[in-house]
Design an enzyme around this catalytic site. Structure first.
Site, PDB file in Angstrom:
ATOM      1  N   CYS A   1       0.845  -1.183   0.000  1.00 19.29           N
ATOM      2  CA  CYS A   1       0.000   0.000   0.000  1.00 19.29           C
ATOM      3  C   CYS A   1       0.889   1.246   0.000  1.00 19.29           C
ATOM      4  CB  CYS A   1      -0.937   0.092   1.202  1.00 19.29           C
ATOM      5  SG  CYS A   1      -2.116  -1.240   1.295  1.00 19.29           S
TER       6      CYS A   1
ATOM      7  N   ARG B   1       3.940  -0.532  -4.753  1.00 17.97           N
ATOM      8  CA  ARG B   1       3.618  -1.030  -3.413  1.00 17.97           C
ATOM      9  C   ARG B   1       2.268  -1.734  -3.349  1.00 17.97           C
ATOM     10  NH1 ARG B   1       6.837   1.424   0.466  1.00 17.97           N
ATOM     11  NH2 ARG B   1       5.328   0.819   2.036  1.00 17.97           N
TER      12      ARG B   1
ATOM     13  N   TRP C   1      -2.775  -2.708  -1.679  1.00 19.05           N
ATOM     14  CA  TRP C   1      -2.531  -4.149  -1.792  1.00 19.05           C
ATOM     15  C   TRP C   1      -3.463  -4.776  -0.758  1.00 19.05           C
ATOM     16  CZ3 TRP C   1      -0.867  -8.234   1.296  1.00 19.05           C
ATOM     17  CH2 TRP C   1      -0.498  -9.402   0.594  1.00 19.05           C
TER      18      TRP C   1
ATOM     19  N   ASN D   1      -1.944   2.065   5.619  1.00 20.76           N
ATOM     20  CA  ASN D   1      -1.102   0.949   5.162  1.00 20.76           C
ATOM     21  C   ASN D   1      -0.799   0.115   6.398  1.00 20.76           C
ATOM     22  OD1 ASN D   1       0.955  -0.719   4.194  1.00 20.76           O
ATOM     23  ND2 ASN D   1       2.507   0.895   4.291  1.00 20.76           N
ATOM     24  N   GLY D   2      -1.147  -1.176   6.362  1.00 19.27           N
ATOM     25  CA  GLY D   2      -0.888  -2.035   7.519  1.00 19.27           C
ATOM     26  C   GLY D   2      -2.107  -2.884   7.824  1.00 19.27           C
TER      27      GLY D   2
ATOM     28  N   GLU E   1      16.668 -18.912  -6.866  1.00 19.53           N
ATOM     29  CA  GLU E   1      16.353 -17.554  -7.302  1.00 19.53           C
ATOM     30  C   GLU E   1      15.806 -17.565  -8.741  1.00 19.53           C
ATOM     31  OE1 GLU E   1      15.785 -14.856  -6.057  1.00 19.53           O
ATOM     32  OE2 GLU E   1      16.116 -13.319  -7.573  1.00 19.53           O
TER      33      GLU E   1
ATOM     34  N   LYS F   1      12.145 -16.161  -9.816  1.00 20.69           N
ATOM     35  CA  LYS F   1      11.959 -15.111 -10.826  1.00 20.69           C
ATOM     36  C   LYS F   1      10.944 -15.568 -11.862  1.00 20.69           C
ATOM     37  CE  LYS F   1      13.179 -12.250  -9.328  1.00 20.69           C
ATOM     38  NZ  LYS F   1      13.928 -12.110  -8.118  1.00 20.69           N
TER      39      LYS F   1
ATOM     40  N   GLU G   1       7.256 -15.727 -10.281  1.00 16.97           N
ATOM     41  CA  GLU G   1       6.569 -14.504  -9.894  1.00 16.97           C
ATOM     42  C   GLU G   1       6.177 -13.621 -11.062  1.00 16.97           C
ATOM     43  OE1 GLU G   1       8.857 -12.130  -7.147  1.00 16.97           O
ATOM     44  OE2 GLU G   1      10.683 -12.437  -8.267  1.00 16.97           O
TER      45      GLU G   1
ATOM     46  N   HIS H   1      16.200 -37.645  -5.566  1.00 12.10           N
ATOM     47  CA  HIS H   1      15.410 -38.024  -4.387  1.00 12.10           C
ATOM     48  C   HIS H   1      13.956 -37.586  -4.503  1.00 12.10           C
ATOM     49  CE1 HIS H   1      19.083 -39.291  -2.419  1.00 12.10           C
ATOM     50  NE2 HIS H   1      19.639 -38.174  -2.872  1.00 12.10           N
TER      51      HIS H   1
ATOM     52  N   LYS I   1       5.830  -4.734  -3.778  1.00 14.73           N
ATOM     53  CA  LYS I   1       7.274  -4.724  -3.573  1.00 14.73           C
ATOM     54  C   LYS I   1       7.695  -4.686  -2.109  1.00 14.73           C
ATOM     55  CE  LYS I   1      11.479  -3.601  -5.596  1.00 14.73           C
ATOM     56  NZ  LYS I   1      11.813  -4.977  -5.927  1.00 14.73           N
TER      57      LYS I   1
HETATM   58  C1  F6R Z   1      11.246 -11.311  -5.311  1.00 11.93           C
HETATM   59  C2  F6R Z   1      11.171 -10.251  -4.341  1.00 11.93           C
HETATM   60  C3  F6R Z   1      10.746 -10.591  -2.959  1.00 11.93           C
HETATM   61  C4  F6R Z   1      11.586  -9.805  -1.952  1.00 11.93           C
HETATM   62  C5  F6R Z   1      11.074 -10.041  -0.529  1.00 11.93           C
HETATM   63  C6  F6R Z   1      11.923  -9.355   0.506  1.00 11.93           C
HETATM   64  O1  F6R Z   1      11.677 -10.858  -6.545  1.00 11.93           O
HETATM   65  O2  F6R Z   1      11.418  -9.123  -4.640  1.00 11.93           O
HETATM   66  O3  F6R Z   1      10.830 -11.954  -2.720  1.00 11.93           O
HETATM   67  O4  F6R Z   1      12.908 -10.206  -2.073  1.00 11.93           O
HETATM   68  O5  F6R Z   1       9.762  -9.588  -0.414  1.00 11.93           O
HETATM   69  O6  F6R Z   1      11.940  -7.981   0.321  1.00 11.93           O
HETATM   70  P1  F6R Z   1      13.059  -7.048   0.931  1.00 11.93           P
HETATM   71  O7  F6R Z   1      14.346  -7.429   0.293  1.00 11.93           O
HETATM   72  O8  F6R Z   1      12.625  -5.670   0.585  1.00 11.93           O
HETATM   73  O9  F6R Z   1      13.069  -7.310   2.408  1.00 11.93           O
END
Ligand code: F6R
Length: 612
Positions: free
Chosen positions: A2, A27, A73, A99-100, A485, A489, A492, A508, A607
């Site tokens: 948010c 956000r 969000w 926000n929260g 990772e 990627k 998501e 396994h 994000k």
């Molecule tokens: C994936 C991604 C998320 C963040 C996670 C932690 O691409 O961006 O998995 O890595 O939400 O966020 P931060 O690093 O801001 O604590």
């Protein structure tokens, strides 16, 4: 999660708020809304993106020099028009964005309902604005006093901004566990979830602390008090952020820009911290606490998502080079179990945003146990940066694409430099190997640049696998976390189910999934386990899996058996994740584009994850 933006001053508020919401859209993008004061409160809100709100507001009365806005969000209540913020009080005098999560909203709602309040949304937020209204009415309180009283009753996390049409010359904001920044312009104030909506107007900001309430007045005065009414005098900070850093700069997507920025951002993360020629590394944040770090019994790394993957590589680095035991924890798990953390432990928090609620909570728990808290953070002035005892910024610049790319590689740079600095202090690394790694580090930016030239080849591979329902990523050693990772990627941003596995673990279980429709992406650059990786590839091929191998330049053996090979430059093994992740970022990007997915704003994600 948010985004909040608010304005009071002499300018028209709506354009400032809408532009601010566009900047904060990363956000959350379930809905957006604004309230503008012009005699009465004009509230407009719409499900969807900020653009949908703009279309909806077109032609309507939105004039006024005071207003608040929100991009959502969803937590409580589906993403629709009625649950969009701002939420207004029953008497229509107040309007509020949040926000929260207000965790005790259900009991508050019941109590308010008994007093005759009726609600129009399914959100926890609406309860707050009714509670403020109730205190104003019952105790004849000013807006800020009623906010103070209401927040004392609220359990949970909040950043809120609220105004009252009966007090047309002020806005009140408050925070606890969700960020809120005050921008101080000339005869104007801004409140926002981060500095990005503010920077166009002023670089002077105040970062509010938890349980603080700020009142900003049209006459240019402001006051910050705690929930217990203690006046706070905050230092005004000057932020160093350029507006161009917040634009796509000619790229189709922020994610693409951020992938291509990596030669520069990796260099920036190293700048002033390393000199191979002179043979030194100096990580500023460590210096004042070096003894404690050298004597540490353990390093505990706490993080979430992509940052957690960087943490896993940190574990390999610190154990391999500095010979200190490391545990890597999901912050969300660490905070809720009863972990053994002692005074001689160092807790290292990794976070791009510096606002992740679980990571922050894990730090709070670790502080109570006496550990040294070290933050590795991108967002300057963020909560984690301010909460920790010491730390290092990664200097990757604003990362706006929801999928993290450049922050990840910059986190790896800082972790590598820290591990090397500690190794040198502890004498666990030979001078020769230390120098070799320093030179190799300095070469990384140009090697990343070289990998970025493989775009057409990677795009071609993307067209070949874009319709696969599943994908498997395999890696060993330093490149096992890169497999995780790579899979994250892909999941998501393209919504293809993918899993990352240590290559040897495939036998396994996951091997059962392999058939001709399953692309298997194998990190095969490791020198130490090369033959074993070759065997893993053979095992996949024997079951008709399609193999895409990331190999070291000049590799001939894997080329013969893999369906596709992506050749990347050679480097020292501890640094190899910095290179092998790049083609995986590019592959996910192209697959997502080919599948018409919204690369920068993938569904359901946001994000900065400021709720649990
Ligand atoms: C994936 C991604 C998320 C963040 C996670 C932690 O691409 O961006 O998995 O890595 O939400 O966020 P931060 O690093 O801001 O604590």
């Amino acid at each position: 999660m948010c985004g909040i933006v608010a304005y009071i001053g002499n300018k028209e508020a709506y354009p400032i708020i809408i532009e601010g919401l566009r900047r904060l859209e990363y956000r959350g993008y379930d809905s957006a809304g604004v309230s503008i004061l012009n005699g009465d409160i004009h509230t407009y809100k719409k499900k969807g993106k900020v653009k949908d709100l703009e279309d909806f507001v077109e032609g309507k009365n939105k004039s006024g020099t005071l207003g608040i806005g929100h991009t959502r969000w969803a937590t409580h209540g589906r993403p629709n028009d009625k649950n969009a913020h701002p939420h207004n009080s029953g008497n229509s005098d107040l309007t509020l964005v949040h926000n929260g999560i207000i965790e005790n909203y259900a009991s508050l709602k019941e109590a308010l309902a008994e007093l005759g309040h009726t609600f129009t949304s399914d959100t926890d937020t609406e309860i707050l604005v009714h509670l403020i209204e109730e205190y104003q009415k019952r105790d004849d309180l000013s807006l800020e006093k009623a906010v103070q009283k209401a927040l004392k009753k609220a359990v949970g996390a909040y950043a809120i901004v609220v105004f009252d049409k009966k007090s047309p010359n002020k806005i009140v904001g408050a925070r606890k566990s969700s960020p809120l920044v005050l921008g101080l312009g000339k005869d104007e104030f801004f409140l926002a979830s981060d500095a990005t909506p503010i920077i166009k107007f002023t670089n002077k900001v105040i970062y509010l602390n938890d349980e603080e309430i700020v009142t900003v007045n049209r006459d240019g005065s402001y006051e910050v008090v705690t929930l217990d009414d203690e006046v706070q005098n905050h230092e005004v900070k000057e932020i160093d952020l350029k507006i161009e850093e917040l634009e796509k700069g000619g790229y189709d997507h922020f994610m693409l820009k951020e992938i291509h920025q990596q030669p520069t951002t990796i260099f920036e993360s190293m700048r002033g911290r390393i000199n191979a020629e002179e043979g030194w590394i100096l990580v500023g944040g460590m210096q004042d606490h070096m003894k404690r770090m050298v004597d540490a019994d353990r390093i505990i790394i706490a993080a979430c998502g992509t940052s957690w993957h960087a943490g896993l590589i940190g574990e390999y680095l610190f154990e391999d080079l500095a010979r200190v035991p490391v545990e890597v924890e999901y912050a969300s798990e660490l905070r809720y179990r009863n972990p053994v953390i002692r005074e001689r432990d160092v807790v290292l928090a990794l976070s791009q945003s510096g606002e992740t609620a679980d990571t922050l909570a894990a730090l709070e728990m670790a502080r109570n146990k006496g550990a040294l808290l070290y933050g590795i953070v991108n967002n300057v002035g963020s909560s984690i940066a301010r909460f920790t005892d010491c730390g290092s910024y990664i200097h990757a610049g604003p990362e706006i694409g929801v999928a993290s790319t450049k922050a990840f590689t910059s986190q790896l740079v800082v972790l590598t430099l820290m591990a090397l600095n500690l190794a040198k202090e502890k004498g666990t690394i030979s001078e020769g190997y230390f120098r070799k790694l320093l030179y190799a580090m300095e070469d990384i930016p140009k090697k990343v640049e070289q990998i970025l030239t493989l775009d057409e080849q990677i795009k071609y591979i993307a067209t070949e696998i874009k319709d696969a329902p599943n994908a498997l990523y395999l890696g060993r050693g330093y490149n096992f976390p890169i497999a995780l990772e790579g899979a994250l990627k892909l999941k998501e941003i393209s919504y293809i189910h993918a899993e990352g596995y240590p290559a040897a673990e495939m036998k396994h279980g996951p091997i059962a999934l392999i058939d001709e429709s399953m692309p298997v992406i194998v990190m095969a650059t490791n020198v130490s386990a090369y033959e074993k990786i070759v065997s893993n590839i053979q095992e996949v091929k024997a079951r008709k899996g399609m193999v895409i191998a990331i190999v070291t330049e000049g590799d001939t053996e894997i080329k013969k058996i893999a369906d596709y090979t992506i050749e990347i430059p050679e480097t020292e093994e501890p640094l190899s994740p910095l290179l092998s992740v790049i083609p995986l970022q590019m592959l996910s990007y192209h697959i997502a584009v080919l599948r018409n997915c919204n690369v920068d704003q993938p569904r359901n994600l946001a994000k900065s994850v400021t709720v649990e």
